[in-house]
Scaffold this motif. Structure first.
Motif, PDB file in Angstrom:
ATOM      1  N   ALA A 149       1.076  -1.281   0.063  1.00  0.00           N
ATOM      2  CA  ALA A 149       0.175  -0.062   0.194  1.00  0.00           C
ATOM      3  C   ALA A 149       0.377   0.886   0.441  1.00  0.00           C
ATOM      4  O   ALA A 149       0.327   2.120  -0.919  1.00  0.00           O
ATOM      5  N   HIS A 150       1.877   1.089   0.895  1.00  0.00           N
ATOM      6  CA  HIS A 150       2.908   2.496   0.877  1.00  0.00           C
ATOM      7  C   HIS A 150       3.738   2.648  -0.811  1.00  0.00           C
ATOM      8  O   HIS A 150       3.178   3.484  -0.831  1.00  0.00           O
ATOM      9  N   GLN A 151       3.746   1.536  -1.316  1.00  0.00           N
ATOM     10  CA  GLN A 151       4.693   2.260  -2.549  1.00  0.00           C
ATOM     11  C   GLN A 151       2.881   2.487  -3.796  1.00  0.00           C
ATOM     12  O   GLN A 151       3.964   2.831  -4.824  1.00  0.00           O
ATOM     13  N   GLN A 152       2.156   1.651  -3.618  1.00  0.00           N
ATOM     14  CA  GLN A 152       1.254   1.871  -4.866  1.00  0.00           C
ATOM     15  C   GLN A 152       0.687   3.714  -4.594  1.00  0.00           C
ATOM     16  O   GLN A 152       0.993   4.162  -5.402  1.00  0.00           O
ATOM     17  N   LEU A 153       0.564   3.805  -2.928  1.00  0.00           N
ATOM     18  CA  LEU A 153       0.203   5.108  -2.641  1.00  0.00           C
ATOM     19  C   LEU A 153       1.418   6.273  -2.873  1.00  0.00           C
ATOM     20  O   LEU A 153       1.289   7.167  -3.578  1.00  0.00           O
ATOM     21  N   LYS A 154       2.590   6.023  -2.952  1.00  0.00           N
ATOM     22  CA  LYS A 154       3.880   6.690  -3.528  1.00  0.00           C
ATOM     23  C   LYS A 154       3.842   7.021  -4.808  1.00  0.00           C
ATOM     24  O   LYS A 154       4.353   8.073  -5.718  1.00  0.00           O
ATOM     25  N   CYS A 155       3.392   5.297  -5.730  1.00  0.00           N
ATOM     26  CA  CYS A 155       3.872   6.055  -6.755  1.00  0.00           C
ATOM     27  C   CYS A 155       2.558   6.447  -7.838  1.00  0.00           C
ATOM     28  O   CYS A 155       2.514   7.267  -8.604  1.00  0.00           O
ATOM     29  N   ASP A 156       1.233   7.076  -7.294  1.00  0.00           N
ATOM     30  CA  ASP A 156       0.524   7.602  -7.391  1.00  0.00           C
ATOM     31  C   ASP A 156       0.443   8.626  -7.289  1.00  0.00           C
ATOM     32  O   ASP A 156      -0.357   9.473  -8.006  1.00  0.00           O
ATOM     33  N   LEU A 157       0.734   9.238  -6.252  1.00  0.00           N
ATOM     34  CA  LEU A 157       1.858  10.517  -5.973  1.00  0.00           C
ATOM     35  C   LEU A 157       2.591  10.824  -6.654  1.00  0.00           C
ATOM     36  O   LEU A 157       2.640  12.366  -6.963  1.00  0.00           O
ATOM     37  N   VAL A 158       3.672   9.382  -7.021  1.00  0.00           N
ATOM     38  CA  VAL A 158       4.519  10.702  -8.166  1.00  0.00           C
ATOM     39  C   VAL A 158       3.473  11.153  -9.577  1.00  0.00           C
ATOM     40  O   VAL A 158       4.055  11.724 -10.457  1.00  0.00           O
ATOM     41  N   GLU A 159       2.895  10.199  -9.549  1.00  0.00           N
ATOM     42  CA  GLU A 159       1.583   9.942 -10.902  1.00  0.00           C
ATOM     43  C   GLU A 159       1.273  11.349 -10.702  1.00  0.00           C
ATOM     44  O   GLU A 159       1.276  12.189 -11.926  1.00  0.00           O
ATOM     45  N   HIS A 160       0.450  11.898  -9.952  1.00  0.00           N
ATOM     46  CA  HIS A 160      -0.333  13.210  -9.540  1.00  0.00           C
ATOM     47  C   HIS A 160       0.480  14.353  -9.723  1.00  0.00           C
ATOM     48  O   HIS A 160       0.057  14.991 -10.112  1.00  0.00           O
ATOM     49  N   ILE A 161       1.803  14.411  -8.880  1.00  0.00           N
ATOM     50  CA  ILE A 161       2.611  15.507  -8.640  1.00  0.00           C
ATOM     51  C   ILE A 161       2.941  15.533 -10.796  1.00  0.00           C
ATOM     52  O   ILE A 161       2.873  16.933 -10.787  1.00  0.00           O
ATOM     53  N   TRP A 162       3.118  15.033 -10.551  1.00  0.00           N
ATOM     54  CA  TRP A 162       3.961  14.676 -11.999  1.00  0.00           C
ATOM     55  C   TRP A 162       2.633  15.589 -13.201  1.00  0.00           C
ATOM     56  O   TRP A 162       2.694  16.773 -13.985  1.00  0.00           O
ATOM     57  N   LEU A 163       1.778  15.092 -13.016  1.00  0.00           N
ATOM     58  CA  LEU A 163       0.447  15.842 -14.001  1.00  0.00           C
ATOM     59  C   LEU A 163      -0.157  16.856 -13.387  1.00  0.00           C
ATOM     60  O   LEU A 163      -0.282  17.792 -14.922  1.00  0.00           O
TER      61      LEU A 163
END
Length: 181
Positions: A149-163
């Motif tokens: 869950a930590h890795q998934q949230l971090k990955c999603d946050l990376v994508e969100h910040i990028w977008l």
């Protein structure tokens, strides 16, 4: 507290905190990326570290101004701590407004978040008075300690910040391609 928010099209139900590298990789602790590789990782690391430092500075200001914020608080209940922190924030804002030059004008829209691909909602009916039994505590512990869950949230946050902020960063990768260790 129980929260509901979505990031990168995925629903989450645990709050999270921006931390530095000394915290464990639990579902609710989001660290920066120590040696970021690629534009997305670099942008995320810059944004995460800047916001985390802003929060630390703000808390430092409150600690310097209000002795009650500096003191040991583990023996207090969560509701009382929350009320104290809100009162200190309100008092601080009132002091700052009073001290500000009355002719200084600023555009409040500079400080407001625009609607993006992420949204959040904190459940106002959430109660801290839930009976604490061992099964309840173990369930929460398991959810918090979930590294996936930590890795998934971090990955999603990376994508969100990028977008949201990556248009000026050049190379637009289409997905999160790096594992977090």
């Amino acid at each position: 507290p129980q929260v509901n928010f979505s990031v990168n099209g995925r629903e989450y139900h645990l709050d999270y905190y921006l931390t530095d590298g000394i915290y464990p990789k639990w579902a609710n602790f989001i660290q920066s990326i120590p040696i970021p590789q690629g534009s997305k990782a670099v942008l995320f690391a810059q944004r995460q570290e800047a916001v985390r430092k802003d929060v630390e500075r703000a808390f430092g200001v409150l600690q310097a101004r209000f002795a009650i914020v500096k003191n040991f608080a583990l023996c207090w209940d969560k509701v009382k701590i929350g009320k104290i922190m809100r009162a200190c924030n309100i008092l601080h804002n009132m002091i700052v407004e009073d001290e500000r030059d009355e002719y200084t004008q600023y555009d409040i829209s500079d400080f407001q978040q625009g609607e993006g691909s992420g949204s959040s909602h904190v459940d106002p009916t959430y109660s801290t008075d839930i009976s604490t039994n061992i099964a309840n505590q173990m369930g929460v512990r398991t959810r918090i300690h979930d590294r996936q869950a930590h890795q998934q949230l971090k990955c999603d946050l990376v994508e969100h910040i990028w977008l949201k902020f990556g248009s000026d960063c050049g190379n637009r990768n289409s997905h999160c391609r790096f594992p977090f260790k």
